[in-house]
Motif scaffolding. Structure first.
Motif, short mmCIF file in Angstrom:
data_model
loop_
_atom_site.label_atom_id
_atom_site.label_comp_id
_atom_site.label_asym_id
_atom_site.label_seq_id
_atom_site.Cartn_x
_atom_site.Cartn_y
_atom_site.Cartn_z
N CYS A 223 20.60 11.60 -1.90
CA CYS A 223 22.12 11.18 -1.17
C CYS A 223 21.89 10.41 0.08
CB CYS A 223 22.62 12.58 -0.45
SG CYS A 223 24.25 12.40 0.19
N LYS A 225 24.13 9.64 2.31
CA LYS A 225 25.30 9.77 3.01
C LYS A 225 24.91 10.23 4.52
CE LYS A 225 29.31 8.42 1.18
NZ LYS A 225 28.70 7.21 0.73
N PHE A 226 23.79 10.98 4.54
CA PHE A 226 23.36 11.51 5.95
C PHE A 226 24.54 11.94 6.80
CE2 PHE A 226 20.09 8.44 4.71
CZ PHE A 226 18.95 9.31 5.25
N CYS A 227 25.43 12.79 6.32
CA CYS A 227 26.19 13.64 7.24
C CYS A 227 25.51 14.38 8.42
CB CYS A 227 26.81 14.62 6.26
SG CYS A 227 28.09 13.88 4.86
N TYR A 229 25.10 17.06 9.97
CA TYR A 229 24.72 18.46 9.72
C TYR A 229 23.74 18.57 8.66
CZ TYR A 229 28.54 18.00 6.43
OH TYR A 229 29.40 17.43 5.32
N CYS A 230 23.61 17.54 7.50
CA CYS A 230 23.10 17.97 6.29
C CYS A 230 21.67 17.58 6.23
CB CYS A 230 24.02 17.33 5.52
SG CYS A 230 23.58 17.86 3.64
N VAL A 232 19.97 17.69 3.29
CA VAL A 232 19.85 17.05 1.63
C VAL A 232 19.42 15.61 1.67
CG1 VAL A 232 21.17 16.62 -0.28
CG2 VAL A 232 21.61 18.62 0.76
N PRO A 233 19.92 14.86 2.42
CA PRO A 233 19.14 13.41 2.29
C PRO A 233 17.67 13.39 2.60
CG PRO A 233 21.07 13.10 3.55
CD PRO A 233 21.00 14.98 3.37
N GLN A 267 24.14 15.23 -5.89
CA GLN A 267 24.62 15.35 -4.43
C GLN A 267 25.83 14.78 -4.14
OE1 GLN A 267 21.11 16.06 -4.69
NE2 GLN A 267 21.45 18.15 -4.18
N HIS A 304 32.22 13.03 -2.99
CA HIS A 304 32.43 12.54 -1.75
C HIS A 304 33.67 11.93 -1.62
CE1 HIS A 304 31.88 11.04 2.28
NE2 HIS A 304 31.05 11.75 2.47
N GLN A 331 35.28 19.23 4.43
CA GLN A 331 34.39 19.83 5.63
C GLN A 331 35.19 19.86 7.08
OE1 GLN A 331 31.91 20.41 4.38
NE2 GLN A 331 31.14 18.97 2.85
N ARG A 343 31.31 11.80 8.41
CA ARG A 343 31.79 11.63 6.81
C ARG A 343 32.37 10.38 6.43
NH1 ARG A 343 30.44 15.36 3.11
NH2 ARG A 343 32.58 15.39 2.24
FE1 SF4 Z 1 24.79 14.15 1.14
FE2 SF4 Z 1 26.82 15.90 0.80
FE3 SF4 Z 1 25.15 16.59 2.35
FE4 SF4 Z 1 26.76 14.83 3.00
S1 SF4 Z 1 27.01 17.07 2.79
S2 SF4 Z 1 24.73 14.38 3.28
S3 SF4 Z 1 27.43 13.99 0.95
S4 SF4 Z 1 24.68 16.25 0.34
#
Ligand code: SF4
Ligand code: 5AD
Length: 514
Positions: A223, A225-227, A229-230, A232-233, A267, A304, A331, A343
């Motif tokens: 991913c 996107k680098f939201c 809080y996240c 995952v990236p 993701q 997304h 969100q 976002r």
């Molecule tokens: Fe990526 Fe989803 Fe995390 Fe945003 S919330 S950074 S779109 S995985």
């Protein structure tokens, strides 16, 4: 960096029993030590993703599993569930047998999730429970893999405190499981093999799928996107898409094997194809190509809103095997919150997107993810989330209290909403979610729905259960012979999270052997 170099720089052995320095574990390792690095994980380089389709078990490891059993416990999302299917496939090719009991296992893997703190705490708790077993059976191998392994702080904590762990490897190199296992058997020391840069795309990995009715298919990894809080990236690396022909072939193969439903995984699936520089081919194109495959249901997760384009809407509106259910995480309902969450859309943009989707697919069912108690969230901003929920009329939501994740931009913000306020907001939101879910279910009263029959109900073995295309759970009485088939069911009772009904017939001319 090629595979060889990456391996040399990242595989380390550590002896957990020796005294370790407080912070910098590199001083302590004789060999080159490259722990998961947040700095590297943040980078989005220009290097091309390499595609490999030649996964093979090295003949040296072919008998590694003879007389041995493996057990994998999976935490977190469908992506992790599917990674577990791949690792199970590799174990089987190595000659291991599967077991569903930790007491019976020779190798135990915890495939972990890092999305919230409580997910991590469960894993640390489980490692604690496994310690006596390890002391009893010193030959037992315990491994930690998945998203937590990609985090520096987690790896340091395991090295320091959990010496029952024999191996740690991340999300980018599960295809190296044979080498990692072999290394762990050869050595009395902890094997750490975590790649901080995202891996390549490896095709033809073996898989042991969990069922024969529904299957997961990765369409992309990572991913960008680098939201704020996240995590995952950082744990899953940069976005890289599988080639369309590989995905189409896999879905065709699943259809030929009799699978009835495929969920395309990523993701941020709406970014599918953005990374191709030789072809223009996006999620809408992929869905359009998959539509013609003779397989009753195709869905995808997770979307997304920012990248959800008009072509995709147009294709989804063609219906057929493309289900009329979209999970579209919002969100928050407050534009200012969405801004600090990074976002990259506003409340108005989200509402406009839903308007377009509903115009094209009037019957669509929308579900979402919501975070409450993000730093600085005021009562008014939270009220905006409630009002958006009502305005859209979501049929279901996964709701979460914000959990700071080390290394993310939000973790540096002051987490200034008191826990009681967060809990109260979550309760209020959940009450609304329940109310709307029950309302959506009421509309089914007396209606006939098509159910993919998955098996016996968890609560009553005399009852069958399955899901509609909109993912509504339906319970009804019927013969076990229709498990795995599509059936028409008339709804007689509606509840908040499930429907009860009566079996009418099996779809596509199949006889019901009542
Ligand atoms: Fe990526 Fe989803 Fe995390 Fe945003 S919330 S950074 S779109 S995985
Ligand atoms: N705290 C709480 N919830 C989170 N999510 C992602 N990161 C966090 C976090 N740090 C939620 C988002 C996402 C879902 C999979 O998990 O709602 O859509």
């Amino acid at each position: 960096m090629n595979e060889e170099q990456r391996l040399q720089s990242s595989q380390v052995k550590a002896s957990p029993s020796e005294k370790k320095p407080e912070k910098d574990y590199s001083q302590y390792f004789q060999s080159v030590y490259t722990p998961p690095s947040l700095k590297d994980a943040k980078k989005r380089g220009k290097e091309e993703v390499s595609y490999f389709d030649n996964f093979k078990i090295d003949p040296r490891f072919e008998n590694l599993g003879a007389g041995r059993k493996f057990y994998i416990r999976t935490y977190g999302c469908q992506m992790n569930e599917h990674d577990t299917e791949v690792m199970a496939g590799i174990f089987m090719e190595l000659g291991y047998d599967i077991t569903d009991s930790v007491n019976d296992a020779d190798v135990i893997l915890l495939n972990t999730c890092a999305i919230r703190e409580n997910a991590e705490n469960k894993v640390f708790g489980e490692l604690g429970h496994l310690k006596p077993l390890k002391l009893e059976k010193p030959d037992l191998l315990i491994g930690v893999c998945g998203c937590m392994s990609q985090e520096e702080s987690v790896v340091n904590k395991i090295l320091k405190t959990y010496d029952q762990v024999d191996m740690i490897f991340g999300t980018h190199n599960i295809h190296r499981l044979p080498e990692i296992l072999n290394e762990a058997y050869m050595s009395k020391e902890m094997v750490v093999d975590v790649w901080s840069k995202e891996g390549d795309v490896i095709e033809n990995l073996p898989k042991v799928r969990k069922g024969q009715i529904k299957a997961w298919v990765n369409i992309m990894y990572g991913c960008d996107k680098f939201c704020t809080y996240c995590i995952v990236p950082y744990t899953r690396g940069k976005e890289r898409s599988r080639r369309p022909e590989d995905i189409i072939q896999e879905v065709r193969h699943l259809a030929a094997q009799g699978y009835k439903e495929v969920t395309l995984l990523g993701q941020n699936v709406n970014a599918y194809g953005k990374d191709f520089d030789d072809i223009t081919y996006r999620l809408g194109d992929l869905m359009d190509d998959l539509r013609s495959i003779d397989l009753p249901r195709i869905r995808f997760t997770t979307s997304h809103p920012r990248d959800f384009d008009d072509h995709l809407i147009e294709v989804l509106a063609k219906g057929g095997n493309l289900v009329d259910h979209i999970h579209l995480p919002v969100q928050s309902g407050s534009t200012s919150m969405l801004k600090i969450m990074a976002r990259k859309y506003s409340r108005e943009h989200y509402i406009e997107l839903v308007r377009k989707i509903r115009e094209a697919i009037p019957n669509v069912s929308l579900t979402t993810d919501i975070i409450v108690g993000f730093p600085n969230e005021t009562d008014e901003q939270f009220e905006e989330t409630l009002s958006l929920y009502k305005e859209i009329g979501f049929e279901m939501a996964f709701t979460y209290i914000y959990s700071p994740r080390e290394g993310t931009p939000a973790a540096k913000m002051v987490d200034n909403v008191p826990m009681e306020v967060k809990k109260e907001r979550l309760q209020r939101l959940n009450a609304l979610v329940n109310e709307y879910a029950a309302e959506a279910m009421k509309a089914y009263d007396g209606k006939i729905v098509e159910v993919l029959v998955e098996g016996e109900s968890k609560k009553n073995p005399d009852v069958l259960s399955g899901y509609t295309a909109k993912n509504k759970l339906v319970n009804f009485v019927g013969p076990k012979s229709i498990i795995g088939k599509l059936a028409k069911v008339k709804i007689t009772t509606t509840k908040t999270w499930s429907l009860n009904g009566e079996l009418l017939e099996v779809v596509s001319g199949q006889e019901v052997g009542v």
